[in-house]
Design an enzyme around this catalytic site. Sequence first.
Site, PDB file in Angstrom:
ATOM      1  N   SER A   1     -39.819  -9.541 -28.818  1.00  0.00           N
ATOM      2  CA  SER A   1     -40.307  -8.830 -29.995  1.00  0.00           C
ATOM      3  C   SER A   1     -41.666  -8.078 -29.778  1.00  0.00           C
ATOM      4  O   SER A   1     -41.251  -6.970 -29.021  1.00  0.00           O
ATOM      5  CB  SER A   1     -41.023 -10.069 -30.998  1.00  0.00           C
ATOM      6  OG  SER A   1     -41.367  -9.426 -32.247  1.00  0.00           O
TER       7      SER A   1
ATOM      8  N   ASP B   1     -40.387   3.571 -20.927  1.00  0.00           N
ATOM      9  CA  ASP B   1     -39.870   4.723 -21.344  1.00  0.00           C
ATOM     10  C   ASP B   1     -40.861   6.079 -21.226  1.00  0.00           C
ATOM     11  O   ASP B   1     -40.323   6.942 -21.274  1.00  0.00           O
ATOM     12  CB  ASP B   1     -39.194   4.729 -22.985  1.00  0.00           C
ATOM     13  CG  ASP B   1     -38.042   3.931 -23.175  1.00  0.00           C
ATOM     14  OD1 ASP B   1     -37.709   3.583 -22.157  1.00  0.00           O
ATOM     15  OD2 ASP B   1     -37.634   3.850 -24.268  1.00  0.00           O
TER      16      ASP B   1
ATOM     17  N   LYS C   1     -35.185  -9.006 -29.398  1.00  0.00           N
ATOM     18  CA  LYS C   1     -35.653  -9.118 -30.861  1.00  0.00           C
ATOM     19  C   LYS C   1     -36.075  -7.914 -31.430  1.00  0.00           C
ATOM     20  O   LYS C   1     -37.436  -7.457 -30.975  1.00  0.00           O
ATOM     21  CB  LYS C   1     -36.434 -10.257 -31.309  1.00  0.00           C
ATOM     22  CG  LYS C   1     -36.807 -10.480 -32.677  1.00  0.00           C
ATOM     23  CD  LYS C   1     -37.697 -11.341 -33.179  1.00  0.00           C
ATOM     24  CE  LYS C   1     -37.944 -11.512 -34.401  1.00  0.00           C
ATOM     25  NZ  LYS C   1     -38.676 -10.410 -35.005  1.00  0.00           N
TER      26      LYS C   1
END
Length: 459
Positions: free
Chosen positions: A330, A341, A355
Amino acid sequence: IYNLINRKINAYYRPLNIKKLFKNQLIFLIVTTFSGILVSNHSKATILENNYKEVIDHVWQIVYRDFLDSSGKFERSNWINLRKEFLAKKYSDNNEAYDAIRDMLSNLDDPYTRFLDPKEFNQMRIDTSGELTGVGIQIAKDKESDSIIIISPIEGTPAYEAGIKAKDMILSIDNVSTKGLNIEDAVKLIRGRRGTKVKLEILRNGNSFYKSLLRERIELKSVTSKINETKDGLLIGYVRLKQFNANASREMKDTLKDLEIKKVSGYVLDLRSNPGGLLESSIDISRQFIDKGIIVSTLSKDGLRETKRGNGKALTKKPLIVLVNEGSASASEIVSGAIRDNNRGKLVGKKTFGKGLVQSMRTLVDGSGLTVTVAKYLTPNGTDINKFGITPDIEVKMNSNPILQREIGTKRDRQYRAGEKELLKIIKKTKLVSQFQPDSANVLAVFKNNENNFVYSLN
């Protein structure tokens, strides 16, 4: 009565606005308060005979308006028929109405959209405030086995000390089978008076065994840190983030400021077995490491996309490694995905839990609550990690033989050791680049000391 209901609708109903959700208090991933009765344009208003049906209809309306179906199985026509079915019944007390709500929600095939009675709802608020009573595990429903699966034990709790691991399956609780048991009932069985014990039957790698855990009141400190010195005298800031609760962002900020003053050369951020928590906390903490760039995007069922970015106020720009494992879920995956990224650092360890759904928690008219999946989140590169997780840049298994808690984040910790090794490479490369002045005589000196054969690019 019909006119009265319509007045309530006009007074209380507001369409879901993801942007506004970010500004409100958050629980799990997103929290907002909600009250009143919703009646959609597609469904004729029903005269509610009592408060029990009012709560049932309130839940139905929230799901109808805002639920994001990640499974692709949600049929709005079926949901409309369910409303007629459940409101046609008579309910003699709250428990009957609450059971009906849970039965209704089971049709969604979404373990994260769930109903909480007033006591459970209040306990959830306590959990995210930084302290809880229990054994220290976060659980979810496993669809395939219909059993309860552990997302992660919380460090320093009875479950953690007993060796409970992420993705362990709970077969029974005090000899009560979890087959067909919902999350709320499982939580009731696990929690109890402080000082009492609960017996869990655990399934791991095909083998079952029992663990007896002492229930305790647990005060959660989200962030712990220390400085590790390498053999070359470099100072490494080791920061362990255990949970994204209401205190996490402030604790992380204080920790980073202290480590910057102490002149650490780089950081190892440990998100292993961190089950997640507040969305806003994950955004704030990401911004402490990422100066600019996208942190996370959320996508609602209507395709509305909201994006959160760095605010130019990062507390450090020093080299960074993030440790992750199967229990990193999460909010942990939001931070991990943002760092990877944005090329801010590297991930080391094992693939994360997977999740990638956002839940909004609503207060219902009688003080009970509903967590409903309202959006999915995407990493800065637009990747949907739900059920897939994030594969680290460098995959490293944890020690085959368990290590002591005090050995986590030390050379005895195999994943930390690999993370520190990679961090030292980045630090060395960064130093060489900073020394590289193409218009001076030190060019030859730089290449002479280029032991790792780094390739330099002049731009």
